[in-house]
Scaffold this motif. Structure first.
Motif, PDB file in Angstrom:
ATOM      1  N   SER A 256       0.851  -1.185   0.000  1.00 56.34           N
ATOM      2  CA  SER A 256       0.000   0.000   0.000  1.00 56.34           C
ATOM      3  C   SER A 256       0.890   1.239   0.000  1.00 56.34           C
ATOM      4  CB  SER A 256      -0.883   0.003   1.245  1.00 56.34           C
ATOM      5  OG  SER A 256      -1.589   1.221   1.348  1.00 56.34           O
ATOM      6  N   ILE A 257       0.489   2.255  -0.750  1.00 52.12           N
ATOM      7  CA  ILE A 257       1.250   3.516  -0.735  1.00 52.12           C
ATOM      8  C   ILE A 257       0.877   4.372   0.475  1.00 52.12           C
ATOM      9  CG2 ILE A 257       1.659   3.557  -3.222  1.00 52.12           C
ATOM     10  CD1 ILE A 257      -0.593   5.738  -3.347  1.00 52.12           C
ATOM     11  N   ALA A 258      -0.183   3.961   1.189  1.00 50.10           N
ATOM     12  CA  ALA A 258      -0.603   4.647   2.414  1.00 50.10           C
ATOM     13  C   ALA A 258      -0.696   3.588   3.515  1.00 50.10           C
ATOM     14  CB  ALA A 258      -1.936   5.349   2.203  1.00 50.10           C
ATOM     15  N   PRO A 259       0.458   3.130   3.985  1.00 47.74           N
ATOM     16  CA  PRO A 259       0.466   1.979   4.897  1.00 47.74           C
ATOM     17  C   PRO A 259      -0.030   2.285   6.307  1.00 47.74           C
ATOM     18  CG  PRO A 259       2.693   2.805   4.572  1.00 47.74           C
ATOM     19  CD  PRO A 259       1.807   3.585   3.647  1.00 47.74           C
ATOM     20  N   LEU A 260      -0.769   1.322   6.836  1.00 47.39           N
ATOM     21  CA  LEU A 260      -1.137   1.342   8.253  1.00 47.39           C
ATOM     22  C   LEU A 260       0.112   1.155   9.100  1.00 47.39           C
ATOM     23  CD1 LEU A 260      -4.230  -1.014   7.992  1.00 47.39           C
ATOM     24  CD2 LEU A 260      -4.310   1.378   8.745  1.00 47.39           C
TER      25      LEU A 260
ATOM     26  N   GLU B 108      -1.201   8.020   5.954  1.00 49.37           N
ATOM     27  CA  GLU B 108      -0.765   9.060   5.027  1.00 49.37           C
ATOM     28  C   GLU B 108       0.016   8.395   3.908  1.00 49.37           C
ATOM     29  OE1 GLU B 108       1.424  12.144   6.982  1.00 49.37           O
ATOM     30  OE2 GLU B 108      -0.123  12.440   8.502  1.00 49.37           O
ATOM     31  N   VAL B 109      -0.024   8.992   2.751  1.00 52.07           N
ATOM     32  CA  VAL B 109       0.735   8.460   1.623  1.00 52.07           C
ATOM     33  C   VAL B 109       2.213   8.551   1.944  1.00 52.07           C
ATOM     34  CG1 VAL B 109       1.337   8.817  -0.808  1.00 52.07           C
ATOM     35  CG2 VAL B 109      -1.043   9.000  -0.072  1.00 52.07           C
ATOM     36  N   GLU B 110       2.915   7.437   1.710  1.00 51.37           N
ATOM     37  CA  GLU B 110       4.366   7.405   1.931  1.00 51.37           C
ATOM     38  C   GLU B 110       5.043   8.011   0.713  1.00 51.37           C
ATOM     39  OE1 GLU B 110       7.617   7.599   3.245  1.00 51.37           O
ATOM     40  OE2 GLU B 110       6.532   6.318   4.673  1.00 51.37           O
ATOM     41  N   GLU B 111       5.624   9.175   0.877  1.00 54.90           N
ATOM     42  CA  GLU B 111       6.262   9.882  -0.228  1.00 54.90           C
ATOM     43  C   GLU B 111       7.666   9.344  -0.526  1.00 54.90           C
ATOM     44  OE1 GLU B 111       4.670  12.000  -2.098  1.00 54.90           O
ATOM     45  OE2 GLU B 111       2.903  12.279  -0.835  1.00 54.90           O
ATOM     46  N   ASP B 112       8.322   8.772   0.467  1.00 57.91           N
ATOM     47  CA  ASP B 112       9.688   8.289   0.319  1.00 57.91           C
ATOM     48  C   ASP B 112       9.666   6.870  -0.256  1.00 57.91           C
ATOM     49  OD1 ASP B 112      12.321   7.447   0.536  1.00 57.91           O
ATOM     50  OD2 ASP B 112      12.577   8.169   2.597  1.00 57.91           O
ATOM     51  N   GLN B 113       9.932   6.750  -1.543  1.00 55.54           N
ATOM     52  CA  GLN B 113       9.881   5.452  -2.208  1.00 55.54           C
ATOM     53  C   GLN B 113      10.897   4.465  -1.646  1.00 55.54           C
ATOM     54  OE1 GLN B 113       7.460   4.457  -4.572  1.00 55.54           O
ATOM     55  NE2 GLN B 113       6.637   6.312  -3.635  1.00 55.54           N
ATOM     56  N   SER B 114      11.982   4.958  -1.087  1.00 57.46           N
ATOM     57  CA  SER B 114      12.976   4.050  -0.512  1.00 57.46           C
ATOM     58  C   SER B 114      12.406   3.310   0.703  1.00 57.46           C
ATOM     59  CB  SER B 114      14.264   4.794  -0.145  1.00 57.46           C
ATOM     60  OG  SER B 114      14.047   5.675   0.935  1.00 57.46           O
ATOM     61  N   VAL B 115      11.477   3.925   1.418  1.00 58.15           N
ATOM     62  CA  VAL B 115      10.826   3.260   2.550  1.00 58.15           C
ATOM     63  C   VAL B 115       9.988   2.091   2.045  1.00 58.15           C
ATOM     64  CG1 VAL B 115       9.109   3.552   4.391  1.00 58.15           C
ATOM     65  CG2 VAL B 115      10.851   5.311   4.018  1.00 58.15           C
ATOM     66  N   LEU B 116       9.225   2.320   0.977  1.00 55.06           N
ATOM     67  CA  LEU B 116       8.417   1.253   0.387  1.00 55.06           C
ATOM     68  C   LEU B 116       9.299   0.179  -0.249  1.00 55.06           C
ATOM     69  CD1 LEU B 116       5.541   3.377  -1.194  1.00 55.06           C
ATOM     70  CD2 LEU B 116       5.442   1.999   0.903  1.00 55.06           C
ATOM     71  N   ASP B 117      10.373   0.601  -0.899  1.00 54.16           N
ATOM     72  CA  ASP B 117      11.317  -0.367  -1.490  1.00 54.16           C
ATOM     73  C   ASP B 117      11.883  -1.292  -0.415  1.00 54.16           C
ATOM     74  OD1 ASP B 117      11.071   0.667  -4.081  1.00 54.16           O
ATOM     75  OD2 ASP B 117      12.822   1.964  -3.882  1.00 54.16           O
ATOM     76  N   ALA B 118      12.296  -0.719   0.706  1.00 58.50           N
ATOM     77  CA  ALA B 118      12.888  -1.516   1.787  1.00 58.50           C
ATOM     78  C   ALA B 118      11.860  -2.473   2.394  1.00 58.50           C
ATOM     79  CB  ALA B 118      13.469  -0.596   2.859  1.00 58.50           C
ATOM     80  N   ALA B 119      10.635  -1.999   2.584  1.00 53.45           N
ATOM     81  CA  ALA B 119       9.586  -2.866   3.138  1.00 53.45           C
ATOM     82  C   ALA B 119       9.259  -3.997   2.172  1.00 53.45           C
ATOM     83  CB  ALA B 119       8.339  -2.053   3.460  1.00 53.45           C
ATOM     84  N   ALA B 120       9.177  -3.693   0.884  1.00 51.34           N
ATOM     85  CA  ALA B 120       8.895  -4.731  -0.112  1.00 51.34           C
ATOM     86  C   ALA B 120      10.005  -5.774  -0.123  1.00 51.34           C
ATOM     87  CB  ALA B 120       8.728  -4.106  -1.497  1.00 51.34           C
ATOM     88  N   GLU B 121      11.222  -5.324  -0.057  1.00 45.80           N
ATOM     89  CA  GLU B 121      12.353  -6.250  -0.074  1.00 45.80           C
ATOM     90  C   GLU B 121      12.345  -7.138   1.171  1.00 45.80           C
ATOM     91  OE1 GLU B 121      15.396  -7.742  -2.448  1.00 45.80           O
ATOM     92  OE2 GLU B 121      13.725  -6.403  -2.842  1.00 45.80           O
ATOM     93  N   ARG B 122      12.036  -6.553   2.291  1.00 46.33           N
ATOM     94  CA  ARG B 122      11.965  -7.312   3.548  1.00 46.33           C
ATOM     95  C   ARG B 122      10.877  -8.391   3.462  1.00 46.33           C
ATOM     96  NH1 ARG B 122      11.777  -4.123   9.313  1.00 46.33           N
ATOM     97  NH2 ARG B 122      11.726  -5.954  10.666  1.00 46.33           N
ATOM     98  N   LEU B 123       9.722  -8.035   2.910  1.00 46.02           N
ATOM     99  CA  LEU B 123       8.626  -8.995   2.777  1.00 46.02           C
ATOM    100  C   LEU B 123       8.947 -10.053   1.718  1.00 46.02           C
ATOM    101  CD1 LEU B 123       5.898 -10.084   3.499  1.00 46.02           C
ATOM    102  CD2 LEU B 123       4.847  -8.242   2.149  1.00 46.02           C
ATOM    103  N   ARG B 124       9.543  -9.656   0.600  1.00 47.51           N
ATOM    104  CA  ARG B 124       9.943 -10.638  -0.425  1.00 47.51           C
ATOM    105  C   ARG B 124      10.887 -11.684   0.162  1.00 47.51           C
ATOM    106  NH1 ARG B 124      11.350  -5.805  -3.897  1.00 47.51           N
ATOM    107  NH2 ARG B 124       9.371  -5.296  -4.893  1.00 47.51           N
TER     108      ARG B 124
END
Length: 143
Positions: free
Chosen positions: A29-33, A111-127
């Motif tokens: 999600s781009i607006a993560p809980l 809130e929408v996460e504007e920092d794509q590196s935060v989402l990248d890191a979370a995705a990598e951790r989950l992958r």
């Protein structure tokens, strides 16, 4: 008319995918809980979960369960929460997120996460967690 999720699935909009199979995908999600908040989405455009074919709903729930195992492992969470709300985008989707208590599901506080590196890191951790759990449709971590 194509939904935003269909555009993400088609690659017309960016998405942080953690799962892809012939019927269902999952992306952050781009607006993560919470970090790791993932959306499980059927490729078919169906607005309401009450209208989806039962077999496809079952497949979505199977993927949600796998994602739940992944977010628990990746964030050492005691629970993985699951919500089907259906108000944000007219394309059925299941929210799965690591959870410590009910306050982790306050959708009014996201809130929408504007920092794509935060989402990248979370995705990598989950992958990485999903690969470690040996789910064949999990998107491979980047090397």
């Amino acid at each position: 008319m194509s939904t935003p999720f269909s555009k993400i699935i088609a690659g017309d909009l960016p998405g942080h995918f953690v799962w892809k199979d012939p019927e269902v995908v999952a992306f952050l999600s781009i607006a993560p809980l919470r970090p790791g908040h993932t959306l499980v989405v059927p490729r078919a455009e169906v607005d309401r979960w009450t209208d989806i074919e039962p077999a496809l709903l079952t497949r979505c729930m199977e993927v949600a369960q796998a994602i739940g195992q992944g977010v628990r492992a990746a964030w050492d969470a005691p629970r993985a929460g699951l919500v089907i709300a259906g108000f944000e985008v007219p394309h059925m989707h299941i929210h799965v997120a690591p959870a410590w208590d009910l306050s982790d599901f306050d959708f009014t506080a996201v809130e929408v996460e504007e920092d794509q590196s935060v989402l990248d890191a979370a995705a990598e951790r989950l992958r990485t967690a999903l690969q470690g759990l040996d789910f064949p449709h999990a998107v491979a971590p980047r090397t």
